[in-house]
Design a protein around this motif. Structure first.
Motif, short mmCIF file in Angstrom:
data_model
loop_
_atom_site.label_atom_id
_atom_site.label_comp_id
_atom_site.label_asym_id
_atom_site.label_seq_id
_atom_site.Cartn_x
_atom_site.Cartn_y
_atom_site.Cartn_z
N LYS A 178 0.84 -1.20 0.00
CA LYS A 178 0.00 0.00 0.00
C LYS A 178 0.87 1.24 0.00
CE LYS A 178 -3.88 -2.21 2.34
NZ LYS A 178 -4.78 -2.20 3.52
N LYS A 179 0.48 2.23 -0.81
CA LYS A 179 1.29 3.43 -0.98
C LYS A 179 1.51 4.18 0.33
CE LYS A 179 0.30 4.21 -5.87
NZ LYS A 179 -0.23 5.17 -6.88
N SER A 180 0.53 4.09 1.22
CA SER A 180 0.68 4.78 2.50
C SER A 180 -0.18 4.08 3.55
CB SER A 180 0.26 6.25 2.37
OG SER A 180 0.40 6.92 3.60
N LEU A 181 0.37 3.96 4.74
CA LEU A 181 -0.38 3.41 5.86
C LEU A 181 -0.26 4.37 7.04
CD1 LEU A 181 0.50 -0.42 5.97
CD2 LEU A 181 -1.70 0.62 5.36
N GLU A 182 -1.37 4.63 7.69
CA GLU A 182 -1.37 5.44 8.91
C GLU A 182 -1.11 4.50 10.09
OE1 GLU A 182 -4.95 7.31 11.00
OE2 GLU A 182 -4.13 8.98 9.82
N ILE A 183 -0.02 4.73 10.80
CA ILE A 183 0.37 3.86 11.90
C ILE A 183 0.35 4.68 13.19
CG2 ILE A 183 2.13 2.30 12.81
CD1 ILE A 183 3.17 1.92 10.00
N THR A 184 -0.39 4.17 14.18
CA THR A 184 -0.55 4.86 15.46
C THR A 184 -0.02 4.00 16.59
OG1 THR A 184 -2.49 6.09 14.70
CG2 THR A 184 -2.21 5.87 17.09
N VAL A 185 0.71 4.62 17.50
CA VAL A 185 1.21 3.94 18.70
C VAL A 185 0.71 4.71 19.92
CG1 VAL A 185 3.26 3.37 20.05
CG2 VAL A 185 3.25 3.02 17.57
N ASN A 186 0.10 3.98 20.85
CA ASN A 186 -0.30 4.59 22.11
C ASN A 186 0.93 4.74 23.00
OD1 ASN A 186 -3.11 4.68 21.47
ND2 ASN A 186 -3.25 2.49 21.96
N LEU A 187 1.15 5.95 23.50
CA LEU A 187 2.34 6.20 24.30
C LEU A 187 2.34 5.40 25.59
CD1 LEU A 187 2.83 10.03 23.72
CD2 LEU A 187 3.90 8.11 22.54
#
Length: 458
Positions: free
Chosen positions: A404-413
């Motif tokens: 995929k050209k772009s993935l939104e990746i989130t990490v909880n602090l």
């Protein structure tokens, strides 16, 4: 007067004897080898660039480059890879038709003098090791497990035994599938340990600091020969870092290999293809728990820069990986704390390759981090974290290993044990990204990655 002269003569004899008698070094204690590689080893290996054909002048050229341009960043090992004892090997594979081996009277391979001129007169690698040591670097070589077939066929004696010969300690079973130079050594045979001892006594005399032993881990995990090698190194009196190869090392042997080797391959050879990197993410998932000081799961050599001048895989080229893929590879290797061994021709470095080798903050993370953890790996999204054992700062890497050209990746602090506001810096560029609370999100392109250092604010 005669009595005094007799006493003086006796004292002189004792002094001369003590000066000329070779003192045996005490064997290393069990587990002491883990102190020899407290951080993951870093260096250069001739395989990716020269296959089984590297020559002394090329080894020296890479050592010269490392001493001048890389030593200050922690790079220190220069390793001569496979078949340095064959006079007529070839690029793109191995000469198994009519190889001309160089071997001593005790069945131990010696460097081919036509490729390593300083090995003449039985000096072995002594002069080359000295050249490298004088530059403040360390010297390593490759070997195959087992005993040379030519030693068995000629019934050569095993040094340190009372008449035992090579044909009494071997087995033709479980021979290496891809290189037929050696036979298996049967651990229970009298003389088996003595043969390995004789090899490492020779290597210690040469000044070897690192040994890569091949055909140990896959497709068969050779537990008995690994233990013979461990005992031989501990017996030789010189600290020699042990690397087992190739992979994949079976995970059910993780405890055993970590009790005997400083580093071990998780995979087969890694080349400059994206699928090799994807496979590393898949395989490394099993190995985080065994990533401890002195013993390191190994991602293999780094196939960046100029490859295959006379290599085993492909034509002379600069790495086929894109720049984003190269960042991804280096980010994975460094945050995972894999040993770092470049397989390229160092004097051919371009500016971008040099940048990948000399980022001080990234290499500081590689050497000083601890508690390496996989946060998640799903749907093409990967997050890995660790902490600096000295400063307490947190490291975080994010990867998009999908197409995929772009993935939104989130990490909880909170998953990083961070409860306050934090400042986040991009480690490769040094740019400050901003201040965050509760979570951190980035858009990562296909095959790309991000590497960050996170500091809690007061």
């Amino acid at each position: 007067m005669k009595t005094n002269r007799a006493i003086l003569f006796l004292v002189i004899i004792i002094l001369l004897t003590s000066c000329t008698t070779k003192k045996e070094k005490a064997p290393f204690k069990k587990g002491e080898f883990k102190t020899w590689a407290k951080t993951p080893p870093m260096g250069w290996n001739s395989w990716d660039c020269y296959g089984p054909t590297v020559e002394e002048h090329e080894v020296k050229a890479n050592a010269d480059y490392m001493a001048t341009h890389l030593k200050e960043f922690g790079w220190e090992y220069i390793v001569v890879d496979i078949r340095w004892f064959v006079e007529n090997d070839k690029a793109g594979g191995y000469n198994q038709t009519n190889p001309r081996y160089v071997i001593d009277e005790y069945g131990r391979y010696l460097p081919a003098v036509n490729r390593f001129p300083s090995a003449k007169d039985g000096k072995g690698f002594t002069e080359l090791a000295k050249y490298i040591h004088q530059k403040g670097l360390k010297f390593g070589i490759h070997m195959m497990r087992g005993i040379p077939k030519v030693a068995v066929e000629n019934k050569l004696p095993i040094k340190g035994t009372n008449g035992i010969t090579a044909d009494q300690i071997y087995s033709p079973e479980n021979q290496c599938e891809w290189l037929k130079d050696n036979y298996t050594i049967v651990a229970g045979k009298e003389g088996a340990q003595a043969y390995y001892n004789s090899i490492f006594e020779l290597y210690a005399e040469w000044g070897v600091d690192f040994i890569k032993v091949d055909d140990l881990s896959a497709p068969i995990y050779h537990k008995d020969e690994i233990e013979l090698i461990r005992k031989a190194i501990d017996h030789c009196g010189r600290p020699i870092v042990l690397s087992t190869s190739p992979g994949p090392t079976p995970i059910n042997s993780a405890t055993h290999v970590s009790e005997n080797a400083n580093m071990w391959r998780m995979v087969n050879d890694v080349w400059d293809s994206w699928w090799h990197i994807q496979n590393l993410f898949k395989v490394s998932k099993k190995w985080y728990a065994y990533n401890t000081a002195g013993t390191w799961p190994d991602c293999d050599m780094i196939p960046l820069g100029r490859l295959s001048i006379r290599g085993e895989r492909g034509a002379d080229r600069m790495s086929s990986l894109t720049k984003e893929e190269q960042y991804t590879l280096m980010t994975l290797f460094t945050i995972f704390k894999s040993p770092l061994f470049f397989g390229e021709d160092l004097p051919s470095n371009d500016a971008f390759t040099q940048l990948l080798l000399t980022n001080k903050e990234v290499l500081k993370m590689h050497s000083e981090s601890t508690d390496v953890r996989l946060l998640f790996q799903q749907e093409g999204k990967v997050a890995i974290t660790s902490k600096n054992k000295n400063t307490g700062e947190t490291y975080l890497s994010l990867f998009n290993i999908s197409e995929k050209k772009s993935l939104e990746i989130t990490v909880n602090l909170a998953d990083l044990s961070l409860a306050k506001n934090v400042k986040i810096i991009n480690m490769w560029s040094g740019d400050e990204i901003g201040t965050f609370k509760d979570s951190f999100t980035q858009n990562i392109g296909a095959h790309a990655s991000g590497l960050y250092i996170i500091t809690e604010l007061k």
